[in-house]
Design an enzyme around this catalytic site. Structure first.
Site, PDB file in Angstrom:
ATOM      1  N   LYS A 106       0.858  -1.191   0.000  1.00 13.80           N
ATOM      2  CA  LYS A 106       0.000   0.000   0.000  1.00 13.80           C
ATOM      3  C   LYS A 106       0.885   1.229   0.000  1.00 13.80           C
ATOM      4  CE  LYS A 106      -4.450   0.980   0.176  1.00 13.80           C
ATOM      5  NZ  LYS A 106      -5.606   0.199  -0.274  1.00 13.80           N
TER       6      LYS A 106
HETATM    7  P1  NAD Z   1     -12.918   8.446  -2.212  1.00 20.20           P
HETATM    8  O1  NAD Z   1     -11.905   9.455  -1.853  1.00 20.20           O
HETATM    9  O2  NAD Z   1     -13.393   8.335  -3.611  1.00 20.20           O
HETATM   10  O3  NAD Z   1     -14.239   8.619  -1.307  1.00 20.20           O
HETATM   11  C1  NAD Z   1     -14.225   8.763   0.076  1.00 20.20           C
HETATM   12  C2  NAD Z   1     -15.483   9.556   0.427  1.00 20.20           C
HETATM   13  O4  NAD Z   1     -15.641   9.593   1.836  1.00 20.20           O
HETATM   14  C3  NAD Z   1     -15.414  11.010  -0.056  1.00 20.20           C
HETATM   15  O5  NAD Z   1     -16.628  11.366  -0.667  1.00 20.20           O
HETATM   16  C4  NAD Z   1     -15.163  11.792   1.236  1.00 20.20           C
HETATM   17  O6  NAD Z   1     -15.677  13.104   1.184  1.00 20.20           O
HETATM   18  C5  NAD Z   1     -15.895  10.926   2.239  1.00 20.20           C
HETATM   19  N1  NAD Z   1     -15.420  11.091   3.609  1.00 20.20           N
HETATM   20  C6  NAD Z   1     -14.140  11.224   4.047  1.00 20.20           C
HETATM   21  N2  NAD Z   1     -14.109  11.336   5.383  1.00 20.20           N
HETATM   22  C7  NAD Z   1     -15.391  11.232   5.792  1.00 20.20           C
HETATM   23  C8  NAD Z   1     -16.001  11.249   7.064  1.00 20.20           C
HETATM   24  N3  NAD Z   1     -15.290  11.386   8.175  1.00 20.20           N
HETATM   25  N4  NAD Z   1     -17.353  11.118   7.121  1.00 20.20           N
HETATM   26  C9  NAD Z   1     -18.090  10.969   6.010  1.00 20.20           C
HETATM   27  N5  NAD Z   1     -17.559  10.949   4.772  1.00 20.20           N
HETATM   28  C10 NAD Z   1     -16.226  11.080   4.671  1.00 20.20           C
HETATM   29  O7  NAD Z   1     -12.317   7.062  -1.679  1.00 20.20           O
HETATM   30  P2  NAD Z   1     -12.733   5.585  -2.119  1.00 20.20           P
HETATM   31  O8  NAD Z   1     -11.805   5.145  -3.190  1.00 20.20           O
HETATM   32  O9  NAD Z   1     -14.191   5.509  -2.312  1.00 20.20           O
HETATM   33  O10 NAD Z   1     -12.304   4.784  -0.805  1.00 20.20           O
HETATM   34  C11 NAD Z   1     -13.127   4.744   0.346  1.00 20.20           C
HETATM   35  C12 NAD Z   1     -12.684   3.579   1.211  1.00 20.20           C
HETATM   36  O11 NAD Z   1     -12.756   2.362   0.442  1.00 20.20           O
HETATM   37  C13 NAD Z   1     -11.262   3.648   1.754  1.00 20.20           C
HETATM   38  O12 NAD Z   1     -11.216   3.039   3.021  1.00 20.20           O
HETATM   39  C14 NAD Z   1     -10.487   2.791   0.762  1.00 20.20           C
HETATM   40  O13 NAD Z   1      -9.290   2.265   1.326  1.00 20.20           O
HETATM   41  C15 NAD Z   1     -11.499   1.709   0.491  1.00 20.20           C
HETATM   42  N6  NAD Z   1     -11.260   0.989  -0.769  1.00 20.20           N
HETATM   43  C16 NAD Z   1     -11.250   1.636  -1.958  1.00 20.20           C
HETATM   44  C17 NAD Z   1     -11.046   0.907  -3.130  1.00 20.20           C
HETATM   45  C18 NAD Z   1     -11.111   1.551  -4.490  1.00 20.20           C
HETATM   46  O14 NAD Z   1     -11.106   0.803  -5.483  1.00 20.20           O
HETATM   47  N7  NAD Z   1     -11.190   2.858  -4.611  1.00 20.20           N
HETATM   48  C19 NAD Z   1     -10.813  -0.474  -3.072  1.00 20.20           C
HETATM   49  C20 NAD Z   1     -10.838  -1.118  -1.825  1.00 20.20           C
HETATM   50  C21 NAD Z   1     -11.063  -0.367  -0.676  1.00 20.20           C
END
Ligand code: NAD
Length: 468
Positions: A106
């Site tokens: 990561k």
């Molecule tokens: P992203 O940045 O696209 O979205 C995150 C969202 O959460 C944003 O809209 C942000 O404004 C919101 N946010 C942040 N802090 C917040 C809070 N305290 N309360 C409410 N909303 C809040 O990120 P993502 O890619 O969607 O990733 C989100 C999670 O999923 C992370 O934990 C990431 O590790 C996990 N994840 C993502 C992927 C991927 O393919 N993108 C794959 C596996 C896991």
């Protein structure tokens, strides 16, 4: 029960310890699998806005029992070594669980992307790529990043382009990173993949009536009331597909600047467009400042899809959801997990629940190495054979084939259809395995430990086959 607060990495390691105890692997091997192999901290300067800014980035490699190692790069002002190492460890276990042939890694850049213009972010991303490339922390055969929080297709395209410039004679430079746009070596269906995987996971869970009964529910996803935290890439796609295709009701959405709550259901497309235009949920219908109230509201399913550590021992007793599916990595701390488990809440763990991203990244990597789009060879042959079959059926029954299904039947599978099919297969099989494991032994307390046990058994097997 201990009220000790654990860091993210400690939470992952406590789960690991519980699972390792049940799997019964030797102390030596247990230690080897658990430790993070290496974490690089890179600090580099970029001249911007008439001054020199120093940025800090990380790339952590948890396990190289399979190579390349795989894991996203997040852009977050709160990123630190503990977080990156916890996420790298989760990647190792996640890949083993869904049989994606990678070790775990990561990365992160300590930055708030909202504070920078796109052309500035591009320069910073390209410099970060150079730092990673210099240390072999990005390469199609050793270490393949992907998008995560704060990054997406655009950043992956910059990374791939910079890597290609640094390695002009390589045969497979596009395979150095996944999550790229389709016109830059990406694969259709990657952007939606993690949210789509959450949808497939919930659907498979609802095909297990005994698990749904455990959570105090019955029936299908239709009409189930869902609260989503974070309407970013993962949360948006999960909410969209669950409401549009499975008729679930998204009654609450939490974002950084507030929440939306409507018992009759929220129009996810309209809310997403509002966020894109205004940068938050403020100003949308049914807005409330009471984010905790929405998180703790009466609902069937809670989907934390924002960040780690949002459900702790302080708010866990007030969470009313019957089922929590961890779309984000590590949203429930180790202690909160025990509180919820004791209350009979069914938790579908991150390890499995958000594996859709790495699964489709795996398909993209294979496509890049193979230099050919999935379905390219079969599609027209499928069309030819199906047309012949339709013709034969028409001749036998003396009636024309129903036109409304003819086109769909004859058209061979597109890349997107194949990606979704592969993802659905992985998510279904994954759930079946963890549910079966959970039910196989009274000592296995929940799906999280069951998932971790399966991952550990596979990793231990890969060491055993080397005589270790
Ligand atoms: P992203 O940045 O696209 O979205 C995150 C969202 O959460 C944003 O809209 C942000 O404004 C919101 N946010 C942040 N802090 C917040 C809070 N305290 N309360 C409410 N909303 C809040 O990120 P993502 O890619 O969607 O990733 C989100 C999670 O999923 C992370 O934990 C990431 O590790 C996990 N994840 C993502 C992927 C991927 O393919 N993108 C794959 C596996 C896991």
């Amino acid at each position: 029960m201990s009220q000790q607060t654990h860091t993210f990495l400690e939470s992952v390691e406590r789960t690991f310890d519980q699972a390792a105890e049940l799997v019964g692997i030797s102390e030596d091997l247990r230690h080897k699998i658990k430790v993070v192999n290496s974490t690089y901290t890179v600090r580099f300067g970029v001249r911007l806005r008439n001054r020199l800014y120093t940025f800090t980035g990380y790339r952590s490699v948890h396990s190289e029992h399979m190579e390349p190692v795989k894991g996203g790069i997040r852009y977050s002002p709160h990123a630190d070594q503990d977080e990156v190492e916890a996420l790298a460890a989760l990647m190792t276990y996640k890949c083993a669980l869904v049989e994606a042939p990678f070790g775990g890694s990561k990365g992160a850049l300590v930055i708030d992307p909202a504070e920078w213009e796109p052309h500035e972010l591009e320069r910073i991303t390209r410099r970060f790529t150079q730092e990673l490339a210099k240390r072999s922390l990005i390469s199609q055969s050793q270490n393949v990043p992907a998008p995560d929080m704060g990054t997406g297709e655009r950043e992956m395209a910059w990374i791939a382009d910079e890597y290609k410039r640094l390695n002009p004679s390589e045969l497979n430079p596009w395979a150095c990173v996944t999550g790229k746009p389709a016109n830059k070596g990406g694969i259709r269906g990657r952007v939606e993949a993690t949210g789509r995987g959450v949808q497939y996971a919930l659907n498979e869970c609802f095909r297990h009536p005994e698990d749904i009964k455990y959570a105090g529910m019955e029936g299908s996803l239709a009409g189930k009331r869902i609260v989503v935290q974070g309407l970013g890439n993962v949360g948006y796609h999960a909410a969209k597909f669950l409401s549009e295709e499975d008729d679930a009701l998204i009654i609450g959405v939490l974002e950084r600047d507030g929440a939306i709550y409507n018992e009759k259901g929220i129009d996810i497309e309209a809310l997403h467009s509002h966020i894109m235009e205004h940068g938050g949920v403020h100003g949308f219908a049914d807005f409330t400042d009471d984010v905790n109230g929405v998180l703790e509201s009466d609902c069937d399913i809670l989907i934390p899809a924002a960040m780690e550590g949002v459900i702790t021992e302080s708010n866990a007793p007030r969470i009313k959801a019957k089922l929590i599916i961890e779309a984000a990595n590590g949203p429930i701390t180790f202690t909160a997990d025990q509180v919820l488990r004791d209350r009979g809440v069914l938790i579908i763990p991150d390890l499995y629940a958000n594996a859709g991203g790495v699964t489709v990244s795996y398909f993209e990597w294979v496509k890049n190495i193979g230099h050919i789009r999935f379905g390219r060879l079969q599609r027209r042959e499928h069309e030819r054979q199906t047309k012949m079959m339709v013709q034969a059926i028409e001749e036998m029954v003396g009636k024309p084939f129903p036109v409304e299904i003819l086109d769909q039947l004859v058209e061979g599978p597109t890349e997107l259809a194949l990606v979704r099919s592969g993802l659905d297969d992985v998510m279904r099989e994954g759930y079946q395995q963890i549910s079966k494991k959970w039910r196989s032994d009274d000592r296995i307390p929940d799906l999280r430990i069951a998932a971790m046990m399966i991952a550990l058994e596979r990793i231990a097997d890969s060491y055993h086959s080397l005589g270790i």
